[in-house]
Design a protein around this motif. Structure first.
Motif, short mmCIF file in Angstrom:
data_model
loop_
_atom_site.label_atom_id
_atom_site.label_comp_id
_atom_site.label_asym_id
_atom_site.label_seq_id
_atom_site.Cartn_x
_atom_site.Cartn_y
_atom_site.Cartn_z
N SER A 113 0.84 -1.19 0.00
CA SER A 113 0.00 0.00 0.00
C SER A 113 0.88 1.24 0.00
O SER A 113 1.98 1.23 0.55
CB SER A 113 -0.92 0.01 1.22
OG SER A 113 -0.18 0.10 2.41
N SER B 260 -3.99 8.57 -2.11
CA SER B 260 -4.80 7.38 -2.38
C SER B 260 -6.25 7.74 -2.66
O SER B 260 -6.97 6.95 -3.26
CB SER B 260 -4.72 6.40 -1.20
OG SER B 260 -5.12 7.05 0.00
N GLU C 45 -3.73 2.47 -8.32
CA GLU C 45 -3.24 1.67 -7.18
C GLU C 45 -1.74 1.90 -6.99
O GLU C 45 -1.36 2.88 -6.39
CB GLU C 45 -3.55 0.20 -7.37
CG GLU C 45 -3.45 -0.59 -6.07
CD GLU C 45 -4.07 -1.97 -6.13
OE1 GLU C 45 -4.74 -2.29 -7.12
OE2 GLU C 45 -3.89 -2.72 -5.16
N ASN C 46 -0.90 1.03 -7.48
CA ASN C 46 0.54 1.15 -7.23
C ASN C 46 1.35 1.56 -8.45
O ASN C 46 2.54 1.23 -8.57
CB ASN C 46 1.08 -0.16 -6.64
CG ASN C 46 0.70 -0.32 -5.18
OD1 ASN C 46 -0.03 0.50 -4.63
ND2 ASN C 46 1.18 -1.38 -4.57
#
Length: 119
Positions: A30, A53, A73-74
């Protein structure tokens, strides 16, 4: 394993466009915020754009209206339009307040990618 891998730098003429991309390794579970910083030779590293985020973004005044940061996301990307010679720098991807699958929490940086804008 390299935590962040960048791609997309290069040489472009003034007024042109480039797109930078950055992907976090699978060891990072995360990331609170992802961003792009740049370092012009002889100067300190400075923030270009950041996205958290929740999708909130912040840009340096010098790039507002020309650069757009996006995230899935990443991964994070930076679309750079209307490039100027003063945008020439090494651009670094950052993953801030990241948590790895090993329980580590910290900030991670990419290796840097050169962007050169010719006049």
């Amino acid at each position: 394993q390299v935590p962040l891998v960048e791609s997309g730098g290069g040489l472009v003429q003034a007024g042109g466009s480039l797109r930078l991309s950055c992907a976090a390794s699978e060891t990072i579970l995360s990331i609170a915020a992802m961003g792009w910083y740049r370092q012009i030779s002889g100067n300190e590293r400075e923030l270009v754009a950041i996205i958290n985020s929740g999708g909130s973004t912040r840009y340096a005044d010098s790039v507002k209206g020309r650069f757009t940061i996006s995230r899935t996301e990443n991964t994070v990307a930076l679309q750079m339009n209307s490039l100027k010679p003063e945008d020439t720098a090494v651009y670094y991807c950052a993953a801030l307040r990241s948590r790895t699958k090993y329980g580590e929490v910290g900030d991670y940086w990419g290796q840097g990618t050169q962007v050169t804008v010719s006049s």
